[in-house]
Scaffold this motif. Structure first.
Motif, PDB file in Angstrom:
ATOM      1  N   GLN A   1      47.409  -0.263 -50.773  1.00 19.76           N
ATOM      2  CA  GLN A   1      48.580   0.249 -50.080  1.00 19.76           C
ATOM      3  C   GLN A   1      49.094  -0.746 -49.047  1.00 19.76           C
ATOM      4  OE1 GLN A   1      47.828   3.573 -47.544  1.00 19.76           O
ATOM      5  NE2 GLN A   1      49.949   3.847 -46.923  1.00 19.76           N
ATOM      6  N   ALA A   2      48.189  -1.394 -48.330  1.00 17.73           N
ATOM      7  CA  ALA A   2      48.608  -2.307 -47.266  1.00 17.73           C
ATOM      8  C   ALA A   2      49.445  -3.461 -47.819  1.00 17.73           C
ATOM      9  CB  ALA A   2      47.380  -2.854 -46.537  1.00 17.73           C
ATOM     10  N   ASP A   3      49.096  -3.974 -49.006  1.00 18.81           N
ATOM     11  CA  ASP A   3      49.862  -5.070 -49.594  1.00 18.81           C
ATOM     12  C   ASP A   3      51.240  -4.597 -50.047  1.00 18.81           C
ATOM     13  OD1 ASP A   3      47.841  -6.855 -49.138  1.00 18.81           O
ATOM     14  OD2 ASP A   3      47.054  -6.808 -51.186  1.00 18.81           O
TER      15      ASP A   3
ATOM     16  N   GLN B   1      52.921  -2.095 -48.820  1.00 19.38           N
ATOM     17  CA  GLN B   1      53.685  -1.862 -47.588  1.00 19.38           C
ATOM     18  C   GLN B   1      54.163  -3.183 -46.994  1.00 19.38           C
ATOM     19  OE1 GLN B   1      53.918   1.623 -45.841  1.00 19.38           O
ATOM     20  NE2 GLN B   1      55.742   0.330 -45.623  1.00 19.38           N
TER      21      GLN B   1
END
Length: 374
Positions: free
Chosen positions: A67-69, A71
């Protein structure tokens, strides 16, 4: 309007029929994400300030990204380009990645449309294709996606394969309809050079693809989806009213798009370019602040042929006044004359100065288009 495509070239395993650029090693994934961010910086002027109406994460298997990538990449795109607040943001996903937790994370990251690689709801088909998911996951992921709040879903289905019977194909399509999936992308099994399937057939480990079966499945598909209220708006794409793919439609309508990542293609109206299809060389080049691409300047004849090819694939058709305006009345007249053969065969109709393929003609779309090329 413009679109942006990001190629995420990683997969858990290789499907036998696939010829897209990907790697089953994830060792380069962190570095590649960092260089995608760098490529966004270097390509910030490519779309000349056109509003971005769609973003598409393709692959490979983009659902493998944390998810962080996702986002991080979306934030960078919004900071760099004029992305519309209501932009369609699609992520391709495999069913085995779509746990309830993953789906919640994708929603939180800003994904509002999922393109799920179902391919089949039947176990024998999935095993034969070497898919990473099973039939239970194929069904469950759609229920999970809806529960997570995704109301814009498209799924891929493959027809014409040796393990897929006519009854199985009917069940696959009916399952998608019963699930209320808004959009279907359906493809005939094709043998691409260099794939595992190509090697298996050459070595006679598996039977060659049955083109008659594929044609029959396509004809059945057109009948079933029409009866269920789907619009056959492009050769391989069917959607309930109001649910056409905004991103893919931009390709067929000749709108500009920027491709980011290894093997990604870009188009600005005058030229086409494509990035190198090698993860290591892509990363190395971006680390040196160079986008590794090849460029092709498009001639008027190339643009005309592309207009013919893309528009004949759609329900909108090839609009003759547009041909006259953009390429000359002589080209329009020649195109209309050449089309008479297909009109007489019943493969094409002329309606409101527009050439449109009939359902029978859609079986031969590529061949018809190439015969009409200048």
């Amino acid at each position: 309007m413009a679109g942006i495509y990001l190629h995420i070239p990683f997969c858990k395993q290789a499907c036998y029929y696939c010829n897209f650029h990907f790697s089953t090693s994830l060792s380069q994934q962190p570095a590649l994400v960092q260089q995608l961010l760098r490529e966004i910086d270097l390509q910030h002027n490519y779309l000349s300030g056109a509003p971005v109406s769609s973003i598409y994460f393709g692959g490979g298997t983009p659902s493998m990204l944390p998810q962080a990538d996702i986002q991080l990449l979306l934030n960078k795109l919004r900071d760099t380009f004029p992305v519309n607040p209501d932009a369609e943001i699609t992520l391709e996903a495999n069913p085995d990645d779509l746990s309830p937790e993953k789906l919640d994370a994708l929603r939180a990251a800003g994904i509002n449309r999922l393109s799920i690689g179902i391919q089949s709801f039947h176990e024998p088909d999935l095993r034969w294709m070497n898919r990473a998911h099973d039939s239970q996951q194929a069904l469950q992921c759609i229920h999970h996606a809806k529960a997570a709040g995704f109301d814009n879903l498209t799924i891929d289905l493959i027809y014409g394969g040796p393990t897929l019977t006519d009854e199985g194909w009917a069940a696959n399509v009916q399952q998608a309809i019963d699930l209320g999936v808004q959009h279907l992308s359906c493809y005939a099994l094709t043998v691409e050079p260099g794939t595992a399937l190509d090697q298996f057939i050459r070595k006679k480990k598996v039977a060659a693809v049955d083109s008659d079966k594929a044609a029959r499945h396509f004809e059945q598909l057109m009948q079933w989806t029409a009866k269920a209220g789907y619009e056959h708006y492009e050769i391989s794409n069917f959607a309930l009213p109001g649910w056409h793919s905004r991103h893919n439609s931009s390709y067929w309508q000749g709108q500009p798009y920027l491709g980011l990542g290894p093997s990604a293609h870009s188009f600005n109206g005058d030229s086409r370019q494509w990035n190198i299809a090698n993860n290591a060389l892509y990363i190395k080049s971006l680390q040196e602040d160079k986008v590794p691409f090849e460029l092709e300047e498009l001639t008027p004849v190339m643009m005309l042929n592309e207009y013919i090819m893309t528009t004949l694939r759609t329900s909108q058709g090839c609009i003759l006044p547009v041909v006259a305006e953009r390429f000359g009345t002589d080209k329009r007249d020649i195109l209309l004359k050449m089309s008479r053969t297909f009109i007489d065969k019943g493969w094409m109709i002329l309606r409101n100065d527009t050439l449109i393929l009939t359902p029978e003609g859609r079986l031969f779309a590529d061949g018809i288009a190439s015969d009409l090329f200048f």
